[in-house]
Design a protein around this motif. Structure first.
Motif, PDB file in Angstrom:
ATOM      1  N   SER A  41       0.843  -1.196   0.000  1.00 27.96           N
ATOM      2  CA  SER A  41       0.000   0.000   0.000  1.00 27.96           C
ATOM      3  C   SER A  41       0.873   1.239   0.000  1.00 27.96           C
ATOM      4  N   VAL A  42       0.570   2.158  -0.917  1.00 23.27           N
ATOM      5  CA  VAL A  42       1.315   3.405  -1.003  1.00 23.27           C
ATOM      6  C   VAL A  42       0.338   4.542  -1.247  1.00 23.27           C
ATOM      7  N   GLN A  43       0.816   5.743  -1.055  1.00 18.37           N
ATOM      8  CA  GLN A  43       0.006   6.913  -1.355  1.00 18.37           C
ATOM      9  C   GLN A  43       0.231   7.340  -2.804  1.00 18.37           C
ATOM     10  N   THR A  44      -0.691   8.141  -3.289  1.00 27.91           N
ATOM     11  CA  THR A  44      -0.572   8.678  -4.643  1.00 27.91           C
ATOM     12  C   THR A  44       0.789   9.338  -4.830  1.00 27.91           C
ATOM     13  N   GLY A  45       1.406   9.018  -5.956  1.00 27.53           N
ATOM     14  CA  GLY A  45       2.733   9.552  -6.247  1.00 27.53           C
ATOM     15  C   GLY A  45       3.868   8.672  -5.777  1.00 27.53           C
ATOM     16  N   GLY A  46       3.544   7.637  -5.025  1.00 28.05           N
ATOM     17  CA  GLY A  46       4.570   6.747  -4.498  1.00 28.05           C
ATOM     18  C   GLY A  46       5.061   5.738  -5.522  1.00 28.05           C
ATOM     19  N   SER A  47       5.960   4.889  -5.082  1.00 25.56           N
ATOM     20  CA  SER A  47       6.584   3.901  -5.958  1.00 25.56           C
ATOM     21  C   SER A  47       6.586   2.525  -5.311  1.00 25.56           C
ATOM     22  N   LEU A  48       6.569   1.508  -6.159  1.00 28.59           N
ATOM     23  CA  LEU A  48       6.718   0.127  -5.727  1.00 28.59           C
ATOM     24  C   LEU A  48       7.472  -0.615  -6.819  1.00 28.59           C
ATOM     25  N   LYS A  49       8.153  -1.685  -6.422  1.00 28.00           N
ATOM     26  CA  LYS A  49       8.817  -2.545  -7.395  1.00 28.00           C
ATOM     27  C   LYS A  49       8.370  -3.972  -7.158  1.00 28.00           C
ATOM     28  N   LEU A  50       7.726  -4.555  -8.159  1.00 24.09           N
ATOM     29  CA  LEU A  50       7.264  -5.931  -8.092  1.00 24.09           C
ATOM     30  C   LEU A  50       8.327  -6.857  -8.668  1.00 24.09           C
ATOM     31  N   SER A  51       8.364  -8.076  -8.124  1.00 24.76           N
ATOM     32  CA  SER A  51       9.262  -9.104  -8.628  1.00 24.76           C
ATOM     33  C   SER A  51       8.470 -10.354  -8.934  1.00 24.76           C
ATOM     34  N   CYS A  52       8.961 -11.121  -9.884  1.00 21.36           N
ATOM     35  CA  CYS A  52       8.352 -12.407 -10.225  1.00 21.36           C
ATOM     36  C   CYS A  52       9.480 -13.391 -10.490  1.00 21.36           C
ATOM     37  N   SER A  69       5.041  -6.099 -21.370  1.00 19.07           N
ATOM     38  CA  SER A  69       5.608  -7.384 -21.755  1.00 19.07           C
ATOM     39  C   SER A  69       7.047  -7.182 -22.206  1.00 19.07           C
ATOM     40  N   ILE A  70       7.832  -8.268 -22.110  1.00 19.73           N
ATOM     41  CA  ILE A  70       9.234  -8.211 -22.519  1.00 19.73           C
ATOM     42  C   ILE A  70       9.623  -9.552 -23.100  1.00 19.73           C
ATOM     43  N   GLY A  71      10.289  -9.500 -24.261  1.00 18.43           N
ATOM     44  CA  GLY A  71      10.740 -10.721 -24.901  1.00 18.43           C
ATOM     45  C   GLY A  71      10.988 -10.484 -26.371  1.00 18.43           C
ATOM     46  N   ASP A  72      11.731 -11.375 -27.009  1.00 16.56           N
ATOM     47  CA  ASP A  72      12.067 -11.234 -28.432  1.00 16.56           C
ATOM     48  C   ASP A  72      12.726  -9.890 -28.722  1.00 16.56           C
ATOM     49  N   GLY A  73      13.435  -9.336 -27.739  1.00 16.92           N
ATOM     50  CA  GLY A  73      14.089  -8.044 -27.921  1.00 16.92           C
ATOM     51  C   GLY A  73      13.127  -6.881 -27.989  1.00 16.92           C
ATOM     52  N   ARG A  74      11.927  -7.070 -27.493  1.00 18.79           N
ATOM     53  CA  ARG A  74      10.888  -6.044 -27.598  1.00 18.79           C
ATOM     54  C   ARG A  74      10.224  -5.843 -26.248  1.00 18.79           C
ATOM     55  N   ILE A  75       9.902  -4.591 -25.951  1.00 16.48           N
ATOM     56  CA  ILE A  75       9.166  -4.248 -24.733  1.00 16.48           C
ATOM     57  C   ILE A  75       7.912  -3.485 -25.154  1.00 16.48           C
ATOM     58  N   THR A  76       6.794  -3.860 -24.547  1.00 15.45           N
ATOM     59  CA  THR A  76       5.521  -3.213 -24.855  1.00 15.45           C
ATOM     60  C   THR A  76       4.878  -2.756 -23.562  1.00 15.45           C
ATOM     61  N   TYR A  77       4.287  -1.564 -23.586  1.00 12.75           N
ATOM     62  CA  TYR A  77       3.586  -1.026 -22.419  1.00 12.75           C
ATOM     63  C   TYR A  77       2.163  -0.659 -22.795  1.00 12.75           C
ATOM     64  N   ALA A  78       1.262  -0.812 -21.840  1.00 16.33           N
ATOM     65  CA  ALA A  78      -0.073  -0.257 -21.995  1.00 16.33           C
ATOM     66  C   ALA A  78       0.048   1.265 -21.937  1.00 16.33           C
ATOM     67  N   SER A  79      -0.806   1.948 -22.672  1.00 14.88           N
ATOM     68  CA  SER A  79      -0.729   3.410 -22.714  1.00 14.88           C
ATOM     69  C   SER A  79      -0.950   4.024 -21.338  1.00 14.88           C
ATOM     70  N   SER A  80      -1.718   3.330 -20.493  1.00 12.92           N
ATOM     71  CA  SER A  80      -2.060   3.860 -19.173  1.00 12.92           C
ATOM     72  C   SER A  80      -0.858   3.907 -18.221  1.00 12.92           C
ATOM     73  N   GLU A  97      -5.990   4.728  -9.514  1.00 10.43           N
ATOM     74  CA  GLU A  97      -6.495   3.816 -10.542  1.00 10.43           C
ATOM     75  C   GLU A  97      -5.522   2.688 -10.879  1.00 10.43           C
ATOM     76  N   ASP A  98      -4.307   2.727 -10.330  1.00  7.36           N
ATOM     77  CA  ASP A  98      -3.373   1.620 -10.475  1.00  7.36           C
ATOM     78  C   ASP A  98      -3.658   0.512  -9.466  1.00  7.36           C
ATOM     79  N   THR A  99      -4.563   0.762  -8.526  1.00  7.56           N
ATOM     80  CA  THR A  99      -4.913  -0.249  -7.529  1.00  7.56           C
ATOM     81  C   THR A  99      -5.470  -1.484  -8.211  1.00  7.56           C
ATOM     82  N   SER A 100      -4.813  -2.610  -8.006  1.00  7.46           N
ATOM     83  CA  SER A 100      -5.199  -3.863  -8.651  1.00  7.46           C
ATOM     84  C   SER A 100      -4.410  -5.011  -8.051  1.00  7.46           C
TER      85      SER A 100
END
Length: 120
Positions: free
Chosen positions: A11-22, A50-61, A87-90
């Motif tokens: 949980s963070v406040q608006t404007g904060g940062s987090l780093k997820l790992s998998c 997404s990342i792979g095949d030398g390509r990175i793709t991001y959702a516009s949001s 709205e990033d809450t998920s």
């Protein structure tokens, strides 16, 4: 079989940062297209990056705020999230696919998810 385990949510406040790992195990990480998805309560699942095949793709949001990366030696996928908004809450999921790599790929392997909550 390939197993994916996410961590780093919180949980963070608006404007904060987090780093997820998998962390991937059970198969050679380099064979896969890797991605992050998210799904809010009552919402549809949304591809984030997404990342792979030398390509990175991001959702516009999330473009310009989130960065996907990987450490192949550690079989680990990351998602660095900055300037977080409510709205990033998920629930955020790590996923893997074979073959062509973008957010529309056929992702067959999924982690259990890690919750991200952004308060205003």
């Amino acid at each position: 079989d390939l197993m994916l385990v996410e961590s780093g949510g919180g949980s963070v406040q608006t404007g904060g940062s987090l780093k997820l790992s998998c962390v991937a195990s059970g198969y050679s990480y380099s064979l896969f297209c890797m991605a992050w998805f998210r799904q809010g309560p009552g919402g549809e699942r949304e591809g984030v990056a997404s990342i792979g095949d030398g390509r990175i793709t991001y959702a516009s949001s999330v473009k310009g705020r989130f960065t996907i990366s990987e450490d192949r030696d550690k079989s680990t996928l990351y998602l660095e999230m900055n300037t977080l908004k409510p709205e990033d809450t998920s629930m955020y999921y790590c996923a893997a696919a074979r073959g062509y790599c973008d957010l529309g790929a056929d992702f067959q392997w999924w982690g259990q998810g890690t919750q991200v909550t952004v308060s205003s």
